[in-house]
Scaffold this active site. Structure first.
Site, PDB file in Angstrom:
ATOM      1  N   TYR A 150       5.626 -12.342   4.417  1.00  0.00           N
ATOM      2  CA  TYR A 150       4.381 -11.880   3.808  1.00  0.00           C
ATOM      3  C   TYR A 150       4.052 -12.722   2.589  1.00  0.00           C
ATOM      4  CZ  TYR A 150       1.015  -8.419   1.929  1.00  0.00           C
ATOM      5  OH  TYR A 150      -0.098  -7.781   1.455  1.00  0.00           O
ATOM      6  N   LYS A 189       2.214 -12.987   7.645  1.00  0.00           N
ATOM      7  CA  LYS A 189       0.994 -12.333   7.198  1.00  0.00           C
ATOM      8  C   LYS A 189       0.471 -13.140   6.021  1.00  0.00           C
ATOM      9  CE  LYS A 189      -1.052  -8.122   5.329  1.00  0.00           C
ATOM     10  NZ  LYS A 189      -0.847  -6.792   4.721  1.00  0.00           N
ATOM     11  N   THR A 196       0.825  -1.204   0.000  1.00  0.00           N
ATOM     12  CA  THR A 196       0.000   0.000   0.000  1.00  0.00           C
ATOM     13  C   THR A 196       0.861   1.257   0.000  1.00  0.00           C
ATOM     14  OG1 THR A 196      -1.726  -1.191   1.191  1.00  0.00           O
ATOM     15  CG2 THR A 196      -1.846   1.198   1.241  1.00  0.00           C
TER      16      THR A 196
END
Length: 294
Positions: free
Chosen positions: A128, A156, A40
């Site tokens: 991740y 994650k 993001t």
């Protein structure tokens, strides 16, 4: 712990003044932690020097006030380690790293990549799994091997497949922290029955609503938690596909438009990404009005 946006000005340069305002707002809204320069945060469009400036600015402002995680994804372990060293000197608490994108490395190569980082990183690592961005959906047996690395403390798991997340959670939650709980009835049921470590959501654009899902859950007010989760679910359903990809623009562009619409420092996205169209901005505003944000 939202993965926050990185403000760029009209010239598409890093806007550290706007970043300071965004960090101040996120802190005041009670976020439990922040991920800086993640997906993001548009890390692929920033140089290593820019990411280091970002870490330094965020660390100077918030180190010691809440948990800070540095997005150190890179094409090589050497690059990731270099970024991790800056994050450590900036007062961060950990780093997050995806498998190297584009190459589509094998499981053995991914294990070697993370092993090299684990052996040299001054900070603990959150692995991740982000299939839309890397082209790799790491299987559970690989995640289990990564969880055994000395410096890996969290995973994650960004999958839209509930069964896939639950399988990962039950296999690994006693060995590492597993992030990715959904803020809906499924997430509430799992959190109430077995506990969990949380959500690293995108942007934190609804402010206190996001952390209050967990605050209310911990306080035993399930109805209040459910209402916060309902609002979070609205933006996921209206702005994102089931694969967690933006429906009418990139994720960063949508979230920055949502921040700007609320009078917050979202700024612009940097090419090759483009800001959302006027029509899509109206859609974002409609959602925010319905949620009582504007």
């Amino acid at each position: 712990m939202p993965a926050i946006t990185t403000p760029f000005d009209e010239a598409r340069e890093l806007d550290l003044a706007a970043l300071g305002g965004l960090l101040e707002w996120l802190h005041a809204e009670g976020m439990h932690g922040l991920l800086i320069a993640g997906t993001t945060g548009e890390w692929p469009s920033m140089s290593a020097a820019e990411r280091k400036r970002l870490f330094d600015a965020a660390g100077n402002q918030l180190s010691g006030k809440l948990h800070l995680l540095a997005g150190c994804s890179a094409f090589t372990a050497k690059e990731a380690i270099d970024l991790a060293e800056q994050a450590a000197s900036s007062g961060f608490d950990g780093i997050m790293v995806t498998p190297p994108p584009y190459f589509c490395p094998s499981p053995a190569e991914i294990l070697g990549f993370y092993s090299d980082i684990s052996n040299a990183s001054p900070l603990p690592i959150c692995v991740y799994n982000w299939p839309p961005g890397t082209g790799i959906d790491m299987p559970l047996d690989l995640l289990e091997r990564l969880a055994d690395l000395e410096n890996v403390v969290a995973i994650k798991q960004s999958t839209g497949d509930l069964r896939r997340f639950v399988k990962t959670f039950f296999a690994l939650n006693e060995r590492v922290r597993v992030f990715g709980h959904s803020m809906d009835e499924h997430g509430l049921a799992l959190l109430q029955a077995r506990g969990g470590d949380g959500t690293m959501g995108a942007g934190g654009v609804l402010g206190r609503i996001h952390p209050d899902f967990y605050n209310h859950l911990w306080a035993g007010d399930i109805d209040a938690a459910r209402e916060c989760g309902r609002k979070d679910r609205v933006i996921l359903d209206e702005w994102y596909t089931s694969d967690l990809v933006g429906r009418f623009g990139s994720g960063p562009a949508i979230l920055k438009a949502a921040l700007n619409a609320q009078g917050l420092p979202g700024g612009h996205v940097r090419p090759p990404l483009q800001d959302v169209s006027a029509e899509d901005l109206d859609r974002i505003r409609e959602t925010l009005v319905a949620l009582g944000r504007i």
